[in-house]
Scaffold this active site. Structure first.
Site, PDB file in Angstrom:
ATOM      1  N   ASP A 229       0.881  -1.158   0.000  1.00  0.00           N
ATOM      2  CA  ASP A 229       0.000   0.000   0.000  1.00  0.00           C
ATOM      3  C   ASP A 229       0.923   1.215   0.000  1.00  0.00           C
ATOM      4  O   ASP A 229       2.108   1.123   0.342  1.00  0.00           O
ATOM      5  CB  ASP A 229      -0.934   0.001   1.213  1.00  0.00           C
ATOM      6  CG  ASP A 229      -2.120   0.964   1.001  1.00  0.00           C
ATOM      7  OD1 ASP A 229      -2.065   1.794   0.053  1.00  0.00           O
ATOM      8  OD2 ASP A 229      -3.096   0.896   1.774  1.00  0.00           O
ATOM      9  N   TRP A 230       0.366   2.338  -0.411  1.00  0.00           N
ATOM     10  CA  TRP A 230       1.218   3.505  -0.641  1.00  0.00           C
ATOM     11  C   TRP A 230       1.892   3.974   0.666  1.00  0.00           C
ATOM     12  O   TRP A 230       1.251   4.544   1.538  1.00  0.00           O
ATOM     13  CB  TRP A 230       0.387   4.619  -1.280  1.00  0.00           C
ATOM     14  CG  TRP A 230       0.446   4.604  -2.788  1.00  0.00           C
ATOM     15  CD1 TRP A 230       0.730   5.672  -3.599  1.00  0.00           C
ATOM     16  CD2 TRP A 230       0.247   3.493  -3.677  1.00  0.00           C
ATOM     17  NE1 TRP A 230       0.736   5.284  -4.926  1.00  0.00           N
ATOM     18  CE2 TRP A 230       0.447   3.953  -5.002  1.00  0.00           C
ATOM     19  CE3 TRP A 230      -0.029   2.140  -3.500  1.00  0.00           C
ATOM     20  CZ2 TRP A 230       0.344   3.127  -6.123  1.00  0.00           C
ATOM     21  CZ3 TRP A 230      -0.131   1.312  -4.622  1.00  0.00           C
ATOM     22  CH2 TRP A 230       0.051   1.813  -5.900  1.00  0.00           C
TER      23      TRP A 230
END
Ligand code: BGC
Length: 743
Positions: free
Chosen positions: A226-227
């Site tokens: 995930d970012w």
């Protein structure tokens, strides 16, 4: 695809990090194109200039389909597959390689800030819908990124919190939707979540990313962070993370290069990640053919999905559908002209158009339509606004009152603190209903809201959830019966927050959230604890009526845990409509505590008036299994198969008996007397031991049944100690040797 061995160490290190916010590194002279990944999941969010993962900067216009909270209620995998295909077409035209979705996390609490992005509180439903969506998307050469893996059920402290979950609960509740999509649709990528699981970051969790995801389930794509979910790129790579997003500048690649050089990272692990990333992108590109689409056609699909997902919660006296002609309709509430149709955060879409509910209602009927905003979104009291609305209600034949959660009340990034509708809206309902009891409440919201103060005041309640850009016209069509509301609840609507399963364990503190309710989330909790709910899981009315007849549960071979459930569904009403056959399984006598029922199969059927069809639903071994100390476990004995129209409206039940081999718990020095008794060979050894000890003074107690019953839970060492004081462990070790000889 270039062979990673032809790449330099520095090139390989760059390839496992983003080039910027949304793209991967391309190396032109090595024939490696860059790939673009964007949000997702209910529309394309390809940013035009400024990049962010919070939905702040603008993105290109794209169809805003209903969000997952809405589409979850469709119970319609075929429709989700069409949605996936439509999204893929938009991705292709915008040169997007991977769409960041679907989100298939479990809804643990109604307070979850991202509940609107998730399908359900049930892993089978979420997994089936997610798999269909992915199949539709990937058929056109666009990769999915199923997220957020795993146990990412809250926003509070989402980047640090450790979800403390026992393995059984992970295996039965939080992982199966991911397992299902991996096995049924092989997503191009899996996005690991921000949180820790039992203390270990998802991005560094070897058990999760490698042992379970790849070794057990057979995942063939790449794992993307995930970012910002990667902390230690070396540990992450070793655990099975392949691509870190977004770019970390020079820092990430430099760390990996140094680690390979100093021997703390095996270069083969880096090669493996590079190969996986390049391989996935090459495979996607190879399957592509020319794609075009018409925005208007996608708008129509969005409308169809919105209608098929709308849940008619209540319809006393058949208030809906409204007649095409008749007296004035008062459409009240600011949502009538400013619809809430999607959620906030990384999934925020810039819609190609937006159907306004009020205009769509006016267009769909020849009746007079009046509108008043009635209340303010900001919750402020405004008597003048309310007064106009009450007057309009009093003079109208029927009122359509739109209530729900304004944008400011739920979003990615934080969890809600309560599940109530704004008080000003409840006051409006009271005043309007007093002026005219013929009220249809229409709800717009992403997460479940309490309807405690709504149910008794409105004869009809239609839940549109977050219905996407065409939700306004879908609403109008439903109100006048041009289409039917096809949705069934994908999550329970409890009366109060205090009734919810995670209530005392939410949202945790000190960076830890304990999943104390274990496998009992959603209806598993409400049904097992027999708690009254406002509307149960699976509930939803139709404009027509259906009869369900259980024709039988066939078990072809009782020694194998598999069955087929046959149900005849008849549309007994006068309108066309659809219904969902829901099959639940319960295990009344089990070696572990189990939910009273669990959804194990479902099928949606659409039928013309008077039409009947027979549906066959297959139950495999997992439909009967729990996760025990030895993995998936099916016990011999009775199971209850229920056919329902919700988890609380069980229309037929049949018991079946499985004659599968008994569960054998391996014996060791710590085993109980009861474990020895239950073990096929252990029982024989025990008998011998009993005989041998019969001469001793204390041995009589073993012959006494009542005494033996009391001893079931006693460690065998202690039992043996009573028989031969001080020699308990020695005796049991001897018994274990005898066991081994007989095995
Ligand atoms: C979200 C993801 C999203 C990513 C990129 C993250 O903050 O958790 O769901 O795909 O940002 O926008």
């Amino acid at each position: 695809m270039p062979d990673p061995t032809t790449l330099t160490l520095e090139e390989k290190a760059r390839l496992v990090f983003g080039a910027d916010f949304w793209t991967t590194v391309g190396i032109a002279d090595k024939g490696i194109p860059s790939a673009m990944l964007t949000d997702g999941p209910h529309g394309l969010r390809k940013q035009m200039a400024g990049s962010d993962h919070l939905g702040i900067n603008a993105s290109v216009p794209a169809t805003a389909f209903p969000t997952a909270a809405t589409t979850g209620s469709s119970w319609n995998p075929a429709l989700l597959e069409r949605m996936g295909a439509a999204l893929a077409a938009e991705c292709r035209v915008q040169q997007v390689d991977v769409l960041l979705g679907p989100g298939i996390n479990m809804k643990r609490s109604p307070l979850g800030g991202r509940n609107f992005e998730y399908f359900s509180e049930d892993p089978l439903l979420a997994g089936e819908l997610g798999a269909a969506w992915i199949n539709g998307l990937q058929a056109l050469g666009v990769g999915a990124s199923v997220k957020h893996f795993a146990a990412n059920s809250q926003e509070t402290d989402r980047m640090r919190i450790s979800a403390e979950v026992d393995e059984r609960t992970l295996r039965e509740i939080y992982l199966p939707a991911f397992e299902r999509v991996v096995k049924k649709s092989q997503p191009a990528t899996v996005m690991c979540s921000y949180n820790r699981i039992n203390g270990v970051r998802a991005s560094e969790n070897h058990w999760l990313l490698t042992e379970v995801l790849r070794d057990e389930w057979g995942f063939e794509g790449y794992v993307v962070s995930d970012w910002g979910a990667t902390w230690d790129p070396v540990e992450a790579l070793k655990a099975g993370l392949d691509l870190t997003m977004p770019s970390t500048g020079e820092a990430g690649p430099a760390t990996l290069v140094a680690a390979v050089k100093d021997g703390s990272l095996d270069e083969a692990i880096l090669d493996r990640a590079v190969r996986r990333i390049l391989d996935v992108h090459a495979r996607l590109r190879a399957t592509r053919t020319e794609v075009t689409f018409a925005a208007s056609a996608h708008h129509e699909i969005a409308r169809e999905i919105a209608a098929d997902s709308a849940v008619l919660l209540k319809n006393d006296g058949g208030l809906l559908p409204l007649a095409q002609d008749g007296g004035t309709i008062a459409v009240l509430g600011p949502f009538a002209t400013a619809p809430r149709y999607q959620g906030a955060g990384s999934s925020h879409v810039n819609p190609t158009r937006l159907d306004e509910p009020l205009a769509a209602i006016a267009e769909a009927t020849g009746r007079d339509v009046v509108h008043a905003p009635a209340y303010r979104f900001d919750g402020g009291k405004d008597d003048a606004l309310l007064g106009v609305a009450v007057d309009a209600a009093a003079q109208a034949d029927v009122v359509v009152l739109m209530l729900g959660l304004p944008d400011a009340v739920e979003s990615e990034g934080w969890d809600r603190e309560h599940m109530d509708l704004p008080q000003v809206q409840l006051d409006t309902l009271s005043a309007v209903a007093a002026a005219n009891p013929r009220v249809v409440v229409v709800l717009s919201h992403g997460a479940v809201v309490s309807l405690e103060h709504v149910v008794g005041k409105a004869p009809a309640i239609l839940d549109m959830w977050l219905a996407g850009q065409a939700g306004g016209s879908a609403l109008a069509q439903i109100l006048f019966g041009l289409v039917e509301p096809g949705g069934r609840l994908a999550e329970t609507v409890p009366w109060r927050l205090e009734h919810t399963p995670a209530y005392v364990n939410w949202p945790g503190g000190d960076k830890v959230v304990r999943h104390g309710e274990r496998v009992y989330i959603g209806y598993r909790w409400y049904d097992t604890t027999d708690r009254d709910v406002a509307f149960p899981f699976g509930h939803g009315l139709s404009y027509t009526t259906f009869a369900h007849e259980l024709l039988g549960v066939d078990v072809p071979d009782p020694t194998i845990a598999a069955a087929t459930v046959r149900v005849r569904v008849t549309n007994t009403g006068e309108r066309a409509g659809s219904d969902v056959v829901q099959v639940y399984v319960g295990d009344p006598v089990a070696g572990v505590d189990r939910p009273v029922r669990e959804l194990r199969a479902f099928q949606k059927v659409a039928l013309a008036p008077g039409e009947a069809t027979v549906v066959e639903l297959a139950l495999d071994d997992r439909a009967f299994a729990y996760w025990g100390t030895q993995g998936w476990t099916v016990e011999p004995g009775e199971y209850v198969v229920e056919v329902g129209r919700s988890s609380r409206d069980i229309v037929a039940t049949q018991s079946i008996v499985l004659d599968v081999p008994p569960v054998v718990v391996p014996l060791d020095v710590d085993s109980n007397f009861g474990d020895w008794l239950a073990h096929p060979i252990g029982a024989r050894v025990l008998e011998e031991f009993g005989k041998a000890a019969a001469a001793g003074d204390s041995a009589g107690m073993l012959a006494d049944e009542e005494m033996a019953g009391m001893m079931l839970q006693m460690p065998m060492v202690k039992v043996a100690d009573f028989v031969a004081p001080g020699r308990g462990e020695q005796t049991v070790r001897g018994m274990l040797e005898a066991l081994e000889r007989l095995a």
